[in-house]
Write a protein that holds these residues in place. Structure first.
Motif, PDB file in Angstrom:
ATOM      1  N   GLU A 132       0.841  -1.209   0.000  1.00 20.43           N
ATOM      2  CA  GLU A 132       0.000   0.000   0.000  1.00 20.43           C
ATOM      3  C   GLU A 132       0.872   1.253   0.000  1.00 20.43           C
ATOM      4  N   MET A 133       1.953   1.208   0.769  1.00 22.11           N
ATOM      5  CA  MET A 133       2.880   2.342   0.832  1.00 22.11           C
ATOM      6  C   MET A 133       3.538   2.596  -0.520  1.00 22.11           C
ATOM      7  N   LEU A 134       3.893   1.538  -1.234  1.00 24.57           N
ATOM      8  CA  LEU A 134       4.540   1.696  -2.532  1.00 24.57           C
ATOM      9  C   LEU A 134       3.632   2.447  -3.511  1.00 24.57           C
ATOM     10  N   VAL A 135       2.356   2.142  -3.451  1.00 22.19           N
ATOM     11  CA  VAL A 135       1.403   2.794  -4.355  1.00 22.19           C
ATOM     12  C   VAL A 135       1.187   4.249  -3.936  1.00 22.19           C
ATOM     13  N   ASN A 136       0.945   4.473  -2.659  1.00 23.43           N
ATOM     14  CA  ASN A 136       0.546   5.804  -2.196  1.00 23.43           C
ATOM     15  C   ASN A 136       1.705   6.777  -2.000  1.00 23.43           C
TER      16      ASN A 136
END
Length: 383
Positions: A132-136
């Motif tokens: 999720e962090m990679l996307v956001n």
């Protein structure tokens, strides 16, 4: 000739392992050599699931060891269970190693037959939250990631195209991402409690990314390294003074970050409010026992004081289970975070136990899981 205290830079002599393995594949090669040459009977390695998950397996097959090269860090696990009654070698983060040592103090593991290769650790992350962090935060497709690293306070991800993108750990954690909370206030980054302390901190120049800095901590570390050299699995060279200094500098930066988080998390609670604090923290407990089940410092099994005195019909504001465990772990909690990870009620169990344990461990200048020193209040049930 290798000696205790040596600091070397090394890598696998197998080009395939060197390219696939993290930091030149040194650890994979040492483990494979230990198995092939009979130094150990079995080896624990991480089986690659995907770029965000790996699971520990124990094997006597050298090919399994070589195939594990390049697996990324996992969250802490109780590695000691793989060492019971065996002659085994295993890699682990500082907290993993601390758990094995705590089990050895309680006669669950024969430390003389257990070879521990420690891996530097700046912290671990939950797989789902990381994606999720990679996307956001990074604007990176999680499927494109091929590796990660921590450098100069930044968490860096590398993609299939060869690009690297880094964001400061402080910024990530302020946004609610980044390392697990117990990793943020962890105070052991280089695993000096292992037989070999390995990692990429201090690898500089043309060897950057293709070799591992390794410190020999004891005679078992000497045997591991000499065995791999004699088998032709690795090559090493002395670490330069500059490399040693850089490794120490990185460690100090990581420890400083840990101290800041520790001050932030463990704010002072007035004495008259402490009991209320612990009662409120455990108010949502559903008595599942998962925190005890995963604890790498606990060896009591079902026949233990914390369960013996506990009764669901009790009407104490805080269960006897938690009161006994707080006392029991005051000199053995290593702060690995596994109890928090598994709590279905989202209770920050590790933070609570560390707050309680810090007082006694600091008073006795004792840090659990670092040596075989007897814990100040150690009690073990004879088996």
């Amino acid at each position: 000739m290798v000696e205790v205290g040596d600091k070397v830079i090394g890598y696998s002599t197998d080009p395939g392992v060197r390219n696939k393995g993290a930091s030149g594949g040194l650890v994979t090669a040492i483990l494979a050599a230990a198995l092939e040459k009979g130094l150990v009977e079995e080896v624990v390695v991480l089986k690659h699931i995907n770029e965000y998950e790996a699971i520990p397996i124990i094997t006597s097959d050298v090919e399994d060891v070589l195939a594990s090269a390049g697996s990324m860090h996992t969250v802490p696990v109780n590695l000691a269970k793989y060492a019971v009654g065996k002659n085994v070698a295993m890699p682990g983060k500082p907290c993993d190693i601390r758990g094995v040592i705590e089990q050895a103090k309680r006669n669950e593991v024969n430390i003389d037959n257990t070879y521990l290769i420690g891996l530097n650790c700046g912290g671990t992350m939950y797989p789902v939250q990381t994606q999720e962090m990679l996307v956001n935060m990074y604007d990176i497709d999680p499927e494109d990631v091929t590796g990660e690293n921590i450098e100069k306070g930044n968490l860096i991800f590398r993609t299939k195209s060869g690009e690297e993108k880094g964001i400061s750990i402080d910024e990530l954690e302020e946004a609610g991402y980044g390392r697990r909370l117990s990793c943020r206030f962890c105070d052991v980054k280089i695993p000096v409690n292992a037989d070999l302390a390995c990692g990429n901190w201090g690898v500089i120049g043309e060897l950057t990314g293709n070799a591992t800095f390794c410190e020999v901590m004891n005679e078992k570390g000497v045997r591991l390294l000499e065995n791999a050299i004699e088998a032709g699995y690795i090559e090493i060279e002395p670490a330069s003074e500059k490399a040693i200094a850089i490794r120490e500098k990185v460690n100090n930066v990581m420890l400083s970050m840990g101290e800041k988080w520790s001050e932030k998390v463990f704010t002072e609670i007035p004495d008259k409010e402490r009991t209320q604090y612990y009662m409120e923290q455990f108010a949502d407990c559903i008595n599942c026992g998962a925190c005890k089940e995963v604890c790498p410092a606990c060896t009591c099994g079902e026949d233990s004081k914390c369960t013996m005195y506990h009764n669901l019909e009790d009407n104490y504001r805080m269960s006897m289970f938690h009161m006994v465990r707080l006392m029991h772990l005051s000199d053995s909690c290593i702060g690995c975070g596994q109890c928090t990870d598994v709590c279905p009620a989202d209770i920050p169990v590790t933070t609570i136990f560390r707050r309680f344990a810090d007082k006694s461990q600091k008073k006795y200048n004792y840090k659990a899981g670092m040596t075989l020193e007897r814990p100040p209040f150690l009690e073990v049930m004879p088996r």
